[in-house]
Design a protein around this motif. Structure first.
Motif, mmCIF file in Angstrom:
data_model
loop_
_atom_site.group_PDB
_atom_site.id
_atom_site.type_symbol
_atom_site.label_atom_id
_atom_site.label_comp_id
_atom_site.label_asym_id
_atom_site.label_seq_id
_atom_site.Cartn_x
_atom_site.Cartn_y
_atom_site.Cartn_z
ATOM 1 N N LEU A 81 -7.200 -6.817 12.379
ATOM 2 C CA LEU A 81 -6.467 -6.897 11.117
ATOM 3 C C LEU A 81 -4.975 -6.932 11.403
ATOM 4 C CD1 LEU A 81 -8.418 -4.262 8.984
ATOM 5 C CD2 LEU A 81 -8.607 -6.761 8.877
ATOM 6 N N LYS A 82 -4.226 -7.519 10.502
ATOM 7 C CA LYS A 82 -2.777 -7.512 10.616
ATOM 8 C C LYS A 82 -2.276 -6.080 10.464
ATOM 9 C CE LYS A 82 -2.309 -12.162 8.820
ATOM 10 N NZ LYS A 82 -2.028 -12.997 7.664
ATOM 11 N N GLY A 83 -1.239 -5.753 11.181
ATOM 12 C CA GLY A 83 -0.639 -4.426 11.073
ATOM 13 C C GLY A 83 -0.204 -4.147 9.644
ATOM 14 N N GLY A 84 -0.413 -2.940 9.186
ATOM 15 C CA GLY A 84 -0.009 -2.551 7.836
ATOM 16 C C GLY A 84 -1.004 -2.888 6.748
ATOM 17 N N THR A 85 -2.154 -3.461 7.119
ATOM 18 C CA THR A 85 -3.174 -3.790 6.117
ATOM 19 C C THR A 85 -3.700 -2.518 5.473
ATOM 20 O OG1 THR A 85 -3.857 -5.794 7.292
ATOM 21 C CG2 THR A 85 -5.452 -4.856 5.750
ATOM 22 N N MET A 86 -3.725 -2.486 4.159
ATOM 23 C CA MET A 86 -4.294 -1.362 3.421
ATOM 24 C C MET A 86 -5.809 -1.522 3.446
ATOM 25 S SD MET A 86 -1.554 0.241 2.392
ATOM 26 C CE MET A 86 -2.057 1.315 1.080
ATOM 27 N N ILE A 87 -6.536 -0.439 3.767
ATOM 28 C CA ILE A 87 -7.992 -0.515 3.931
ATOM 29 C C ILE A 87 -8.683 0.574 3.114
ATOM 30 C CG2 ILE A 87 -8.041 -1.704 6.158
ATOM 31 C CD1 ILE A 87 -8.316 1.116 7.428
ATOM 32 N N PRO A 88 -8.666 0.445 1.790
ATOM 33 C CA PRO A 88 -9.311 1.486 0.973
ATOM 34 C C PRO A 88 -10.824 1.495 1.135
ATOM 35 C CG PRO A 88 -8.723 -0.368 -0.395
ATOM 36 C CD PRO A 88 -8.128 -0.633 0.977
ATOM 37 N N SER A 89 -11.411 2.618 0.788
ATOM 38 C CA SER A 89 -12.847 2.788 0.844
ATOM 39 C C SER A 89 -13.543 1.846 -0.134
ATOM 40 C CB SER A 89 -13.197 4.233 0.501
ATOM 41 O OG SER A 89 -14.587 4.389 0.378
ATOM 42 N N ALA A 90 -14.746 1.423 0.230
ATOM 43 C CA ALA A 90 -15.571 0.618 -0.666
ATOM 44 C C ALA A 90 -16.438 1.517 -1.543
ATOM 45 C CB ALA A 90 -16.449 -0.340 0.138
ATOM 46 N N ASN A 91 -16.151 2.798 -1.571
ATOM 47 C CA ASN A 91 -16.906 3.767 -2.365
ATOM 48 C C ASN A 91 -16.706 3.477 -3.843
ATOM 49 O OD1 ASN A 91 -17.931 5.993 -3.688
ATOM 50 N ND2 ASN A 91 -17.214 7.442 -2.143
ATOM 51 N N LYS A 92 -17.794 3.156 -4.553
ATOM 52 C CA LYS A 92 -17.711 2.794 -5.973
ATOM 53 C C LYS A 92 -17.357 3.975 -6.869
ATOM 54 C CE LYS A 92 -21.700 0.589 -5.822
ATOM 55 N NZ LYS A 92 -22.872 -0.197 -6.247
ATOM 56 N N THR A 93 -17.480 5.194 -6.368
ATOM 57 C CA THR A 93 -17.133 6.349 -7.202
ATOM 58 C C THR A 93 -15.629 6.474 -7.397
ATOM 59 O OG1 THR A 93 -17.093 7.883 -5.335
ATOM 60 C CG2 THR A 93 -19.195 7.622 -6.503
ATOM 61 N N THR A 94 -14.854 5.707 -6.613
ATOM 62 C CA THR A 94 -13.396 5.738 -6.778
ATOM 63 C C THR A 94 -12.912 4.657 -7.747
ATOM 64 O OG1 THR A 94 -12.998 4.260 -4.886
ATOM 65 C CG2 THR A 94 -13.071 6.635 -4.439
ATOM 66 N N CYS A 95 -13.829 3.909 -8.318
ATOM 67 C CA CYS A 95 -13.454 2.820 -9.234
ATOM 68 C C CYS A 95 -12.841 3.379 -10.519
ATOM 69 C CB CYS A 95 -14.671 1.962 -9.587
ATOM 70 S SG CYS A 95 -15.355 1.105 -8.169
ATOM 71 N N ALA A 96 -11.902 2.605 -11.020
ATOM 72 C CA ALA A 96 -11.231 2.997 -12.263
ATOM 73 C C ALA A 96 -12.072 2.609 -13.472
ATOM 74 C CB ALA A 96 -9.880 2.318 -12.359
#
Length: 96
Positions: A81-96
């Motif tokens: 991945l490119k440096g600085g890439t944001m990699i949030p969890s794919a956990n659906k419980t964090t969905c808005a």
């Protein structure tokens, strides 16, 4: 979270998964608070990202989401991945 940008892989079989954010692209935007980038997250790729791709890394718990172009989303080998890439969890419980 600080993790190596080296040695990531695409998670297969995730196309049918849904997220209450509406899309995995929107999930990434919601979770990071950032605007959708103009380039794919894969090192060396300058294509436009069209989806939030499920990725994994041996040193990271669970699947993550990154902006990715369609071509890179089909890569079966490990990639960086490119440096600085944001990699949030794919956990659906964090969905808005």
């Amino acid at each position: 979270m600080t993790v190596s940008s080296v040695g990531w892989g695409n998670k297969n079989g995730t196309a049918i998964r849904a997220c209450s954010c509406g899309s995995w692209k929107q999930h990434w935007i919601n979770d990071t608070g950032k605007s959708w980038p103009s380039e794919c997250s894969v090192s060396g790729c300058c294509s436009s990202p069209v989806l939030g791709a499920h990725v994994y890394h041996p040193d990271v718990k669970g699947e993550r989401i990154v902006p990715m172009c369609d071509s890179c989303n089909k890569v079966s080998d490990k990639f960086n991945l490119k440096g600085g890439t944001m990699i949030p969890s794919a956990n659906k419980t964090t969905c808005a």
